[in-house]
Design a protein around this motif. Structure first.
Motif, PDB file in Angstrom:
ATOM      1  N   VAL A 125     -29.322  10.714  40.298  1.00  0.00           N
ATOM      2  CA  VAL A 125     -28.284   9.921  39.817  1.00  0.00           C
ATOM      3  C   VAL A 125     -28.081   8.877  41.091  1.00  0.00           C
ATOM      4  O   VAL A 125     -27.627   8.001  40.702  1.00  0.00           O
ATOM      5  N   LEU A 126     -28.414   8.784  42.140  1.00  0.00           N
ATOM      6  CA  LEU A 126     -28.331   8.030  43.245  1.00  0.00           C
ATOM      7  C   LEU A 126     -29.115   6.782  42.822  1.00  0.00           C
ATOM      8  O   LEU A 126     -28.503   5.619  42.909  1.00  0.00           O
ATOM      9  N   GLU A 127     -30.243   6.714  42.463  1.00  0.00           N
ATOM     10  CA  GLU A 127     -31.057   5.805  41.754  1.00  0.00           C
ATOM     11  C   GLU A 127     -30.517   5.014  41.043  1.00  0.00           C
ATOM     12  O   GLU A 127     -30.605   3.680  40.934  1.00  0.00           O
ATOM     13  N   GLU A 128     -30.007   5.749  39.739  1.00  0.00           N
ATOM     14  CA  GLU A 128     -29.337   5.099  38.836  1.00  0.00           C
ATOM     15  C   GLU A 128     -28.195   4.425  39.142  1.00  0.00           C
ATOM     16  O   GLU A 128     -27.665   3.148  38.490  1.00  0.00           O
ATOM     17  N   THR A 129     -27.345   5.019  39.779  1.00  0.00           N
ATOM     18  CA  THR A 129     -26.122   4.467  40.328  1.00  0.00           C
ATOM     19  C   THR A 129     -26.310   3.120  41.009  1.00  0.00           C
ATOM     20  O   THR A 129     -25.587   2.250  40.822  1.00  0.00           O
ATOM     21  N   LEU A 130     -27.105   3.081  42.207  1.00  0.00           N
ATOM     22  CA  LEU A 130     -27.259   2.096  42.985  1.00  0.00           C
ATOM     23  C   LEU A 130     -27.908   1.026  42.180  1.00  0.00           C
ATOM     24  O   LEU A 130     -27.648  -0.258  42.478  1.00  0.00           O
ATOM     25  N   GLY A 131     -28.734   1.279  41.319  1.00  0.00           N
ATOM     26  CA  GLY A 131     -29.198   0.131  40.368  1.00  0.00           C
ATOM     27  C   GLY A 131     -28.061  -0.625  39.621  1.00  0.00           C
ATOM     28  O   GLY A 131     -28.195  -1.793  39.575  1.00  0.00           O
ATOM     29  N   LYS A 132     -27.285   0.273  39.003  1.00  0.00           N
ATOM     30  CA  LYS A 132     -25.911  -0.470  38.538  1.00  0.00           C
ATOM     31  C   LYS A 132     -25.357  -1.153  39.143  1.00  0.00           C
ATOM     32  O   LYS A 132     -24.753  -2.473  38.885  1.00  0.00           O
ATOM     33  N   SER A 137     -22.941  -6.153  41.347  1.00  0.00           N
ATOM     34  CA  SER A 137     -22.507  -6.796  42.901  1.00  0.00           C
ATOM     35  C   SER A 137     -22.623  -8.295  42.989  1.00  0.00           C
ATOM     36  O   SER A 137     -23.686  -8.913  42.377  1.00  0.00           O
ATOM     37  N   GLY A 138     -21.824  -8.820  43.729  1.00  0.00           N
ATOM     38  CA  GLY A 138     -21.755 -10.271  44.057  1.00  0.00           C
ATOM     39  C   GLY A 138     -22.996 -10.446  45.020  1.00  0.00           C
ATOM     40  O   GLY A 138     -23.383  -9.451  45.680  1.00  0.00           O
ATOM     41  N   SER A 139     -23.370 -11.676  45.266  1.00  0.00           N
ATOM     42  CA  SER A 139     -24.542 -11.720  46.353  1.00  0.00           C
ATOM     43  C   SER A 139     -24.023 -12.409  47.743  1.00  0.00           C
ATOM     44  O   SER A 139     -24.895 -12.881  48.312  1.00  0.00           O
ATOM     45  N   ASN A 140     -22.870 -12.463  47.822  1.00  0.00           N
ATOM     46  CA  ASN A 140     -22.430 -13.190  48.919  1.00  0.00           C
ATOM     47  C   ASN A 140     -21.850 -12.285  50.064  1.00  0.00           C
ATOM     48  O   ASN A 140     -21.192 -12.435  50.847  1.00  0.00           O
ATOM     49  N   GLY A 141     -22.085 -10.801  50.062  1.00  0.00           N
ATOM     50  CA  GLY A 141     -21.688  -9.827  50.782  1.00  0.00           C
ATOM     51  C   GLY A 141     -20.647  -9.060  50.361  1.00  0.00           C
ATOM     52  O   GLY A 141     -19.981  -8.282  51.400  1.00  0.00           O
ATOM     53  N   HIS A 142     -20.147  -9.258  49.266  1.00  0.00           N
ATOM     54  CA  HIS A 142     -19.113  -8.576  48.914  1.00  0.00           C
ATOM     55  C   HIS A 142     -19.364  -8.272  47.393  1.00  0.00           C
ATOM     56  O   HIS A 142     -19.986  -8.980  46.588  1.00  0.00           O
ATOM     57  N   LEU A 143     -18.770  -6.693  47.029  1.00  0.00           N
ATOM     58  CA  LEU A 143     -19.025  -6.569  45.692  1.00  0.00           C
ATOM     59  C   LEU A 143     -18.285  -7.301  44.547  1.00  0.00           C
ATOM     60  O   LEU A 143     -18.550  -7.648  43.562  1.00  0.00           O
ATOM     61  N   VAL A 144     -17.280  -7.632  44.839  1.00  0.00           N
ATOM     62  CA  VAL A 144     -16.165  -8.655  44.113  1.00  0.00           C
ATOM     63  C   VAL A 144     -15.496  -9.702  44.958  1.00  0.00           C
ATOM     64  O   VAL A 144     -15.115  -9.623  45.974  1.00  0.00           O
ATOM     65  N   TYR A 173     -31.829  -2.128  48.006  1.00  0.00           N
ATOM     66  CA  TYR A 173     -30.803  -2.972  47.185  1.00  0.00           C
ATOM     67  C   TYR A 173     -30.393  -3.959  47.811  1.00  0.00           C
ATOM     68  O   TYR A 173     -29.192  -3.772  48.662  1.00  0.00           O
ATOM     69  N   PRO A 174     -30.757  -5.107  47.970  1.00  0.00           N
ATOM     70  CA  PRO A 174     -30.317  -6.266  48.947  1.00  0.00           C
ATOM     71  C   PRO A 174     -29.015  -6.604  48.686  1.00  0.00           C
ATOM     72  O   PRO A 174     -28.364  -6.744  49.935  1.00  0.00           O
ATOM     73  N   LYS A 175     -28.498  -6.672  47.513  1.00  0.00           N
ATOM     74  CA  LYS A 175     -27.123  -7.276  47.514  1.00  0.00           C
ATOM     75  C   LYS A 175     -26.110  -6.153  48.173  1.00  0.00           C
ATOM     76  O   LYS A 175     -25.062  -6.425  48.756  1.00  0.00           O
TER      77      LYS A 175
END
Length: 201
Positions: A125-132, A137-144, A173-175
Motif C-alpha cells: 500500500v505504501l509503495e502504491e500510495t507514494l507512487g501516486k 505532487s508539484g516539483s517546487n517543494g509543495h504538493l499544491v 520519491y524526489p518531489k
C-alpha cells in the motif's frame, strides 16, 4: 478578539499532530492537552463522539482528526489560496490519511507473525500510495501551489512514521522528499519539533 483553541489528544502525534503542526506553522497559540491513558475512561463520555482528538474553539467542541485539521487550516490561511487549491489539498490529505491506520496496525502489533503479515500488506500500500502522490505532487517543494499548505504538513507528519518504519524510503520519491525538506526548513515548524514531546507514533 482571536479565538481560543484547546486541542485534546493522547501523548502521541498520530491524528492530532497535523493540527498541532498547522497552528505551529501559522504562529497561532493553542492549548495542547495530552491525556494520560489512565484518565481516558473518565474523559470519554464527555467528548462529542466518544473519541479524541477534540478541538475546543471558544468552548465549542469539534471532533474527527481530519475535520479538525481542515478547520485549523482554514482558520490560519493554510487550506489553499483558491477553491481549486483547497480541493487539491483535500485530495492529498484524504489519500495520505489512509496510510495512518495501516502504519498503526504494524507499529502496535504485539504478535510477530501478525506484525509481519501487516507489514507485508503495508509495504504494498505504501509503495502504491507514494507512487501516486509523487506523480501528482508539484516539483517546487509543495504538493499544491507555491506556498505551505496543510497537505504539506500532513505529508511531513506521516513522513516521520515512514522514516521510523523504513529509513530513507522517501528519498525514492524526489518531489515528496523535497516537500518534506521544505517543511523541515520552516522555522516555526522546526521550533515546534524542538519543543514537542518525543513520541514514536
Amino acid at each position: 478578539m482571536a479565538p481560543k483553541y484547546k486541542l485534546t489528544y493522547f501523548n502521541v502525534r498520530a491524528r492530532a499532530e497535523p493540527t498541532r503542526l498547522i497552528f505551529a506553522a501559522a504562529g497561532v497559540e493553542f492549548e495542547d492537552v495530552r491525556v494520560a491513558g489512565a484518565d481516558w475512561q473518565a474523559l470519554k463520555p464527555k467528548t462529542p463522539m466518544g473519541q479524541v482528538p477534540i478541538l475546543e474553539v471558544d468552548g465549542v467542541m469539534l471532533c474527527q482528526g481530519v475535520s479538525i485539521a481542515r478547520f485549523a487550516a482554514k482558520e490560519t490561511g493554510l487550506a489553499g489560496k483558491t477553491n481549486l487549491e483547497q480541493a487539491q489539498a483535500d485530495m492529498f490529505v484524504d489519500e495520505i490519511s489512509e496510510l495512518l491506520p495501516k502504519a498503526a496496525g504494524v507499529h502496535f502489533a504485539s504478535d510477530e507473525a501478525v506484525k509481519a503479515e501487516r507489514a507485508k500488506e503495508f509495504d504494498k500500500v505504501l509503495e502504491e500510495t507514494l507512487g501516486k502522490l509523487e506523480k501528482l505532487s508539484g516539483s517546487n517543494g509543495h504538493l499544491v501551489g507555491d506556498s505551505l499548505l496543510w497537505c504539506d504538513l500532513v505529508l511531513f507528519n506521516i513522513g516521520f512514521n515512514i522514516d521510523n518504519y523504513k529509513p530513507g524510503t522517501l528519498k525514492n520519491y524526489p518531489k515528496l522528499n523535497k516537500v518534506v525538506d521544505t517543511v523541515k526548513a520552516n522555522k516555526r515548524v522546526a521550533a515546534w519539533i524542538a519543543k514537542r514531546p518525543d513520541t514514536k507514533f
